[in-house]
Design an enzyme around this catalytic site. Structure first.
Site, PDB file in Angstrom:
ATOM      1  N   CYS A   1       0.834  -1.342  -0.027  1.00  0.00           N
ATOM      2  CA  CYS A   1       0.068   0.038  -0.201  1.00  0.00           C
ATOM      3  C   CYS A   1       1.328   1.248   0.082  1.00  0.00           C
ATOM      4  CB  CYS A   1      -0.817   0.447   1.266  1.00  0.00           C
ATOM      5  SG  CYS A   1      -2.370  -1.471   1.399  1.00  0.00           S
TER       6      CYS A   1
ATOM      7  N   GLU B   1      15.935 -18.125  -8.957  1.00  0.00           N
ATOM      8  CA  GLU B   1      16.084 -17.016  -9.006  1.00  0.00           C
ATOM      9  C   GLU B   1      14.858 -17.200 -10.292  1.00  0.00           C
ATOM     10  OE1 GLU B   1      15.125 -13.648  -8.530  1.00  0.00           O
ATOM     11  OE2 GLU B   1      15.398 -13.052  -9.860  1.00  0.00           O
TER      12      GLU B   1
ATOM     13  N   HIS C   1      17.124 -37.439  -7.069  1.00  0.00           N
ATOM     14  CA  HIS C   1      16.121 -37.515  -6.423  1.00  0.00           C
ATOM     15  C   HIS C   1      14.896 -37.636  -6.159  1.00  0.00           C
ATOM     16  CE1 HIS C   1      20.176 -38.962  -5.309  1.00  0.00           C
ATOM     17  NE2 HIS C   1      20.596 -37.606  -5.125  1.00  0.00           N
TER      18      HIS C   1
ATOM     19  N   LYS D   1       5.508  -4.912  -4.818  1.00  0.00           N
ATOM     20  CA  LYS D   1       7.000  -4.695  -5.250  1.00  0.00           C
ATOM     21  C   LYS D   1       7.391  -4.015  -3.851  1.00  0.00           C
ATOM     22  CE  LYS D   1      10.633  -3.033  -7.987  1.00  0.00           C
ATOM     23  NZ  LYS D   1      10.371  -4.290  -7.928  1.00  0.00           N
TER      24      LYS D   1
ATOM     25  N   LYS E   1      11.074 -15.485 -12.017  1.00  0.00           N
ATOM     26  CA  LYS E   1      10.801 -14.865 -12.446  1.00  0.00           C
ATOM     27  C   LYS E   1       9.846 -14.825 -13.080  1.00  0.00           C
ATOM     28  CE  LYS E   1      12.344 -12.469 -11.099  1.00  0.00           C
ATOM     29  NZ  LYS E   1      12.574 -11.308 -11.075  1.00  0.00           N
TER      30      LYS E   1
ATOM     31  N   ARG F   1       3.753  -0.456  -4.939  1.00  0.00           N
ATOM     32  CA  ARG F   1       3.537  -0.718  -3.477  1.00  0.00           C
ATOM     33  C   ARG F   1       1.933  -1.861  -3.702  1.00  0.00           C
ATOM     34  NH1 ARG F   1       6.745   1.765   0.129  1.00  0.00           N
ATOM     35  NH2 ARG F   1       5.819   1.823   1.729  1.00  0.00           N
TER      36      ARG F   1
ATOM     37  N   GLU G   1       5.931 -15.265 -11.489  1.00  0.00           N
ATOM     38  CA  GLU G   1       5.635 -14.102 -10.985  1.00  0.00           C
ATOM     39  C   GLU G   1       5.389 -13.447 -12.617  1.00  0.00           C
ATOM     40  OE1 GLU G   1       8.657 -11.428  -7.836  1.00  0.00           O
ATOM     41  OE2 GLU G   1       9.369 -12.362 -10.160  1.00  0.00           O
TER      42      GLU G   1
ATOM     43  N   TRP H   1      -2.895  -3.004  -1.709  1.00  0.00           N
ATOM     44  CA  TRP H   1      -2.604  -4.302  -1.725  1.00  0.00           C
ATOM     45  C   TRP H   1      -3.571  -5.061  -0.668  1.00  0.00           C
ATOM     46  CZ3 TRP H   1      -0.690  -8.122   1.010  1.00  0.00           C
ATOM     47  CH2 TRP H   1      -0.039  -9.465   0.748  1.00  0.00           C
TER      48      TRP H   1
ATOM     49  N   ASN I   1      -1.108   2.030   6.318  1.00  0.00           N
ATOM     50  CA  ASN I   1      -0.393   1.191   5.568  1.00  0.00           C
ATOM     51  C   ASN I   1      -0.088  -0.426   6.367  1.00  0.00           C
ATOM     52  OD1 ASN I   1       2.931   1.233   3.996  1.00  0.00           O
ATOM     53  ND2 ASN I   1       1.730  -0.232   4.291  1.00  0.00           N
ATOM     54  N   GLY I   2       0.225  -1.156   6.436  1.00  0.00           N
ATOM     55  CA  GLY I   2       0.548  -2.179   7.371  1.00  0.00           C
ATOM     56  C   GLY I   2      -1.034  -3.199   7.479  1.00  0.00           C
TER      57      GLY I   2
HETATM   58  C1  G6P Z   1       8.790  -8.929  -3.528  1.00  0.00           C
HETATM   59  C2  G6P Z   1       9.033  -8.466  -5.035  1.00  0.00           C
HETATM   60  C3  G6P Z   1      10.487  -8.643  -5.264  1.00  0.00           C
HETATM   61  C4  G6P Z   1      11.329  -8.874  -4.233  1.00  0.00           C
HETATM   62  C5  G6P Z   1      11.014  -9.205  -2.881  1.00  0.00           C
HETATM   63  C6  G6P Z   1      12.015  -8.432  -1.914  1.00  0.00           C
HETATM   64  O1  G6P Z   1       8.315 -10.090  -3.284  1.00  0.00           O
HETATM   65  O2  G6P Z   1       8.384  -8.243  -5.854  1.00  0.00           O
HETATM   66  O3  G6P Z   1      10.884  -7.908  -6.242  1.00  0.00           O
HETATM   67  O4  G6P Z   1      12.338  -9.564  -4.309  1.00  0.00           O
HETATM   68  O5  G6P Z   1       9.750  -8.336  -2.440  1.00  0.00           O
HETATM   69  O6  G6P Z   1      11.779  -6.822  -1.591  1.00  0.00           O
HETATM   70  P1  G6P Z   1      13.433  -6.107  -1.049  1.00  0.00           P
HETATM   71  O7  G6P Z   1      12.914  -5.044  -1.464  1.00  0.00           O
HETATM   72  O8  G6P Z   1      13.520  -6.337   0.084  1.00  0.00           O
HETATM   73  O9  G6P Z   1      14.902  -6.526  -1.911  1.00  0.00           O
END
Ligand code: G6P
Length: 596
Positions: free
Chosen positions: A2, A474, A497, A591, A478, A27, A481, A74, A100-101
């Site tokens: 948020c 990682e 395994h 994000k 990607k 956010r 997401e 959010w 927010n929170g």
């Molecule tokens: C969210 C974002 C990711 C990010 C993660 C950690 O899940 O979508 O892209 O890696 O948070 O965020 P930070 O700002 O701590 O790197």
């Protein structure tokens, strides 16, 4: 998650708020709303959807007034509905709040407000009603009621409230960020936001609100701002800080999406990331050498870059460090002593789990150094020292350029710890220039052809070894997401395994084959997958007969994690676009994850 923006000043509030809230859309983008105060009437416009979508029907700019609050949501409590969108009002419509929170004890608070009329399922809505209750039943003034209400809330949060009766704005912080922007010269214009980028176009002068503090802007007395402790009520003096941070462009600059723009910006961001102060790098390398246990801590993608660091430090510096997912860090607290070092990695510097991990570390007198991409973030201020990874504003929810920038700085640290800083710099400068060459339209087109081939695949596996095992993990993030595909990364040696049972005719498997000591084993594992019908996509500097599709990457030695993730970033982008998804705004995600 948020985003909050608030404005008091001579300009039309809705204009400033609309622009600010658009900047904070990363956010959360479930719903958006703005409330302004004109005369003594608060008007609210809010709806589900992103800022532009809601604005197209609501026309936020029709809101008059010079005082206002805005929010992008959010969802945590209550679905994605117009009623649950912020701002929320009290029964009289004289108090509006954005938040927010999470209010952990919202049920108890709501139960104690039996006579109030609630319109939403949110935890936030208890705040304006509680302020109203405290004003009417206990005779508190607006500011005292806000203070008492804030002290009643449990959980990490921050909110901004406006009162039409007193024409005051009050902001309270208890765990999630709120930053105040001040006009360069006059004391009649104030901005409040979750992130400075919401108002950096207007001012560089900021004041940070810390946890358990509140700020009150009183319009009746010429926009005076006053700070106080939430707990004692005592007045606080705050320092004005000039932010000289080049955020970089926050526009798409001709690209269709932020994601692909940010992928392409890696032509320059690796070089910017390694442009660090040698003295500081060497000092932190020394801290790592002398620490009795170093923990690299992050969430999501940043958690994966911490894992890359664990392998890099073993390989390059012969040094055992631990990488821990931030949400699990507190389980390691028994190992922490004042000799422990924590390196916290975060793009935003606001992730709740990382902040909590820092709190745990601090409670054991652990030194904390952060790797950040957002200047002035909460983590920056909570850490003993910090590095900026210099990737510039990252707007797409999916992290790309910040990831490779983090890996670059972590590689530099590993080399510095090994006493080979200059060697590390040369390696990374070479990688930066190789990325610059690699990111050309032909390369993207080659990857988009693969995206077409994978368009209808339901599962994608990714395998890697050594420093590229975390890159396999990682890569899976990607693809999950952006494309909502079941993608899973494995240590290639683990295939036999269990996961091998999932491979059948045509199952895509991306094999990350670096030109290092893991190469032959990787080829063998890819061959085993192929023997079971798997379709092998090789990410490697050289082609191999086992590859059905080859994504060439430059041979950059131990900087290979940087170049190996890039083709998957591009692949994920193209699959998402071909499937009709907006890669900048993955469903259900945000994000900046400011809730646990
Ligand atoms: C969210 C974002 C990711 C990010 C993660 C950690 O899940 O979508 O892209 O890696 O948070 O965020 P930070 O700002 O701590 O790197």
């Amino acid at each position: 998650m948020c985003g909050i923006v608030a404005y008091v000043g001579p300009k039309k509030a809705s204009e400033i708020l609309l622009k600010g809230i658009k900047t904070l859309e990363y956010r959360g983008y479930d719903s958006v709303g703005i409330a302004t105060l004109a005369g003594n009437i608060i008007s609210v416009k809010k709806d589900i959807g992103k800022v532009d979508e809601a604005n197209a029907t609501l026309n936020f700019l029709a809101l008059e007034g010079n005082i206002g609050i805005a929010h992008t949501r959010w969802s945590t409590h209550g679905g994605v509905t117009k009623e649950n969108a912020h701002p929320h009002l009290d029964c009289s419509g004289k108090i509006a709040v954005v938040h927010n929170g999470i209010v952990d004890n919202h049920q108890q608070i709501r139960a104690g407000l039996g006579s109030h009329r609630f319109l939403s399922q949110t935890d936030t809505e208890v705040i304006p009603h509680l302020i109203e209750e405290l004003m009417s039943k206990e005779g508190l003034d607006f500011v005292a009621a806000v203070r008492k209400a804030a002290n009643t809330l449990n959980g990490r949060s921050a909110f901004v409230a406006i009162s039409s009766e007193t024409r005051q704005m009050a902001a309270a912080r208890k765990g999630t960020p709120l930053i105040i922007g001040l006009h360069e010269t006059s004391n009649e214009e104030f901005f409040i936001a979750s992130d400075v980028t919401a108002f950096l176009d207007y001012t560089n002068k900021v004041m940070y609100l810390d946890d358990n503090e509140m700020a009150v802007v009183d319009v009746k007395i010429d926009g005076k701002i006053a700070f106080s402790s939430l707990t004692s009520g005592n007045e606080l003096k705050k320092r004005v800080v000039d932010i000289h941070w080049h955020v970089g462009s926050t526009e798409k600059e001709g690209y269709d999406h932020f994601l692909i723009k940010e992928v392409m910006e890696q032509k320059h961001t690796i070089a910017a990331a390694i442009n660090q102060d040698d003295t500081k790098i060497l000092a932190v390398a020394n801290d790592i050498k002398s620490a009795f246990g170093t923990f690299f801590v992050g969430c999501g993608t940043a958690g994966k870059t911490c894992m890359v660091a664990e392998y890099l430090f073993s390989k390059i510096a012969r040094k055992h460090i631990n990488s821990v997912v931030a949400s699990e860090f507190s389980n390691y607290k028994h190992y922490l002593t004042p000799k422990t070092l924590m390196i916290a990695v975060s793009q935003s510097g606001e992730t709740a789990d990382v902040l909590e991990a820092i709190d745990v570390a601090k409670s054991k007198s652990v030194r904390v150094v952060s790797l950040l991409n957002v200047f002035g973030s909460t983590m920056m201020r909570a850490s003993d020292d910090f590095f900026m990874v210099n990737a510039g504003a990252e707007r797409a929810v999916v992290s790309t350029k910040a990831t490779t920038a983090q890996i670059a700085v972590l590689t530099l640290l590993a080399y510095a710890t090994a006493g080979k800083l200059q060697e590390g710099k040369l390696l990374l400068m070479n990688a930066a220039s190789a990325v610059n060459d690699m990111l050309n339209p032909r390369y993207e087109e080659h990857i988009s052809k693969l995206a077409f081939l994978l368009l209808n695949k339901k599962d994608i596996f990714i395998i890697g070894r050594g420093i590229n095992y975390p890159i396999a993990l990682e890569a899976a993030i990607k693809l999950q997401e952006t494309c909502y595909t079941h993608a899973q990364g494995f240590a290639a040696g683990e295939l036999k395994h269990g996961p091998l049972a999932l491979i059948d005719e045509g199952t895509p498997c991306i094999a990350i084959v670096a030109n290092d000591e893991t190469k032959q084993d990787m080829i063998n594992n890819a061959t085993e997958v192929k023997a079971r019908g798997g379709y092998i996509i090789g990410i490697a500097p050289e082609n191999n007969e086992v590859f059905d599709y080859w994504l060439k990457v430059p041979d950059v030695g131990d900087a290979s994690p940087i170049v190996n993730i890039i083709p998957v970033q591009i692949l994920a982008y193209h699959i998402a676009v071909m499937r009709g998804y907006n890669p900048d705004y993955p469903r259900n995600l945000a994000k900046s994850v400011t809730v646990k």
